[in-house]
Design a protein around this motif. Structure first.
Motif, mmCIF file in Angstrom:
data_model
loop_
_atom_site.group_PDB
_atom_site.id
_atom_site.type_symbol
_atom_site.label_atom_id
_atom_site.label_comp_id
_atom_site.label_asym_id
_atom_site.label_seq_id
_atom_site.Cartn_x
_atom_site.Cartn_y
_atom_site.Cartn_z
ATOM 1 N N LEU A 100 0.867 -1.279 -0.098
ATOM 2 C CA LEU A 100 -0.098 -0.033 -0.032
ATOM 3 C C LEU A 100 0.787 1.168 -0.023
ATOM 4 N N SER A 101 2.020 1.056 0.270
ATOM 5 C CA SER A 101 2.966 2.164 0.147
ATOM 6 C C SER A 101 3.282 2.890 -1.152
ATOM 7 N N GLU A 102 3.233 1.976 -2.173
ATOM 8 C CA GLU A 102 3.232 2.174 -3.689
ATOM 9 C C GLU A 102 1.916 2.577 -4.297
ATOM 10 N N SER A 103 1.779 3.825 -4.197
ATOM 11 C CA SER A 103 0.719 4.663 -4.719
ATOM 12 C C SER A 103 0.260 4.020 -5.998
ATOM 13 N N ARG A 104 1.258 3.973 -6.986
ATOM 14 C CA ARG A 104 0.707 3.774 -8.283
ATOM 15 C C ARG A 104 -0.042 2.185 -8.473
ATOM 16 N N LYS A 105 0.908 1.570 -7.696
ATOM 17 C CA LYS A 105 0.207 0.115 -7.793
ATOM 18 C C LYS A 105 -1.056 -0.254 -7.013
ATOM 19 N N LYS A 318 -1.957 8.423 -10.643
ATOM 20 C CA LYS A 318 -2.671 7.561 -11.262
ATOM 21 C C LYS A 318 -1.752 7.053 -12.670
ATOM 22 N N PRO A 319 -1.767 5.842 -12.881
ATOM 23 C CA PRO A 319 -1.242 5.194 -14.335
ATOM 24 C C PRO A 319 -1.618 5.913 -15.392
ATOM 25 N N LEU A 320 -0.971 6.421 -16.375
ATOM 26 C CA LEU A 320 -1.496 7.360 -17.505
ATOM 27 C C LEU A 320 -2.489 6.640 -18.249
ATOM 28 N N GLU A 321 -2.549 5.494 -18.396
ATOM 29 C CA GLU A 321 -3.453 4.657 -19.286
ATOM 30 C C GLU A 321 -4.763 4.668 -18.440
ATOM 31 N N MET A 322 -4.836 4.944 -17.019
ATOM 32 C CA MET A 322 -6.086 4.885 -16.520
ATOM 33 C C MET A 322 -6.610 6.513 -16.485
#
Length: 326
Positions: A100-105, A318-322
């Protein structure tokens, strides 16, 4: 006078948070509240490979619920899953590996979960951390804030559409009594200005969880939100994060089952949703999220600034594709 009252409250609160405090409170618990089948209902619990999260997963699995356990380490998660299945006789326990510390994931996981599952009845935000020194994640976010606040925000926000279309949806967040000494500080969310004190950073994150819960409850009436204090429980996280406190208090700490009791009650009982959404609970009853005569209340302006900054930070990772498809 206010200082004296707060000191008295804290001393009394110390007793309430211990094992004896739980035993005393439990005398008024209604056994029928938890005498329920959860077959057909699905639950997601973060940080469920040990401590309170694992105890909650075990209790819900024993009631027949489908349990999704979210953990950082696959080996420990698989071991916890095997133990839960063995003790409960319920094979509907699924492991998902996520830090949960890896925000993008967190974004990626939540979006994938929505695509793969048709419903989610209950989300229990239990995972947390206390990193002693100021460290950054791969997205440039301070790790305590990223895990305890931003991770909870992204996961909950992203899963809300799935929760809203499910029957009797609920979100429970496991907070801490430490937040009682903190007022929301939206101007320094990642401790860039103030001296870094991990205990106070953690307490500020836990205050932020309370504010998020209150805000979400107003904005999302179809979901029942609550936040709870588990008391002082004998968990690996407490032993690691606060070793001196643990050694001093270990004989008086609650069991993990006692620490998880209110979270389970909030997740499954009909009695819990009889209370308004957005409240702070301890030992199956709503309690104040502030000390008597405390200075920790926040203005609506501060709350709006905090939520707006959270949203901006969430969108930034937020990942670019999202971002393109949303």
């Amino acid at each position: 006078m206010s200082l004296y009252r707060n000191i008295v409250w804290f001393i009394n609160g110390m007793r309430e948070y211990t094992r004896s405090g739980f035993e005393n409170a439990s005398k008024s618990f209604a056994a029928k509240d938890l005498d329920l089948s959860m077959v057909g209902r699905s639950f997601m619990i973060t940080g469920a490979n040990s401590g309170i999260g694992k105890a909650a997963a075990m209790a819900i699995a024993k009631k027949g619920g489908t349990v999704h356990i979210i953990c950082r380490n696959k080996e420990r998660a698989d071991r916890a899953r095997d133990e839960i299945i063995s003790a409960s006789g319920n094979s509907e326990v699924y492991v998902h590996v996520l830090d949960l510390s890896e925000s993008r994931k967190v974004w990626e996981f939540a979006e994938a979960f929505k695509r793969e599952h048709t419903s989610l009845n209950v989300l229990i935000n239990n995972a947390g951390c206390m990193v002693y020194q100021r460290e950054m994640n791969s997205d440039g976010m301070e790790k305590n804030f990223a895990t305890n606040t931003l991770g909870v925000y992204i996961l909950t926000k992203c899963l809300m559409p799935l929760l809203e279309k499910s029957r009797d949806p609920r979100v429970i967040t496991v907070s801490s009594g430490g937040m009682l000494v903190q007022q929301l500080n939206p101007g320094d969310l990642q401790t860039e200005r103030a001296p870094f004190d991990s205990t106070m950073v953690y307490a500020q994150n836990k205050r932020q969880q309370v504010i998020m819960t209150e805000f979400w409850a107003k904005e999302n009436p179809r979901i029942h939100f609550s936040v709870m204090h588990p008391g002082w429980a004998d968990t690996p996280a407490v032993a690691t994060a606060m070793p001196q406190f643990y050694q001093m208090m270990r004989d008086r700490l609650r069991t993990t089952e006692q620490g998880a009791d209110t979270a389970v009650w909030l997740a499954v009982s009909h009695a819990a949703t009889a209370f308004p959404s957005g409240l702070f609970f301890q030992d199956r009853k709503p309690v104040s999220a502030h000390l008597p005569l405390a200075w920790t209340h926040s203005s609506q302006h501060k709350v709006k600034v905090f939520m707006r900054r959270l949203e901006n930070l969430a969108v930034a990772v937020k990942p670019l594709e999202m971002a393109v498809t949303s």
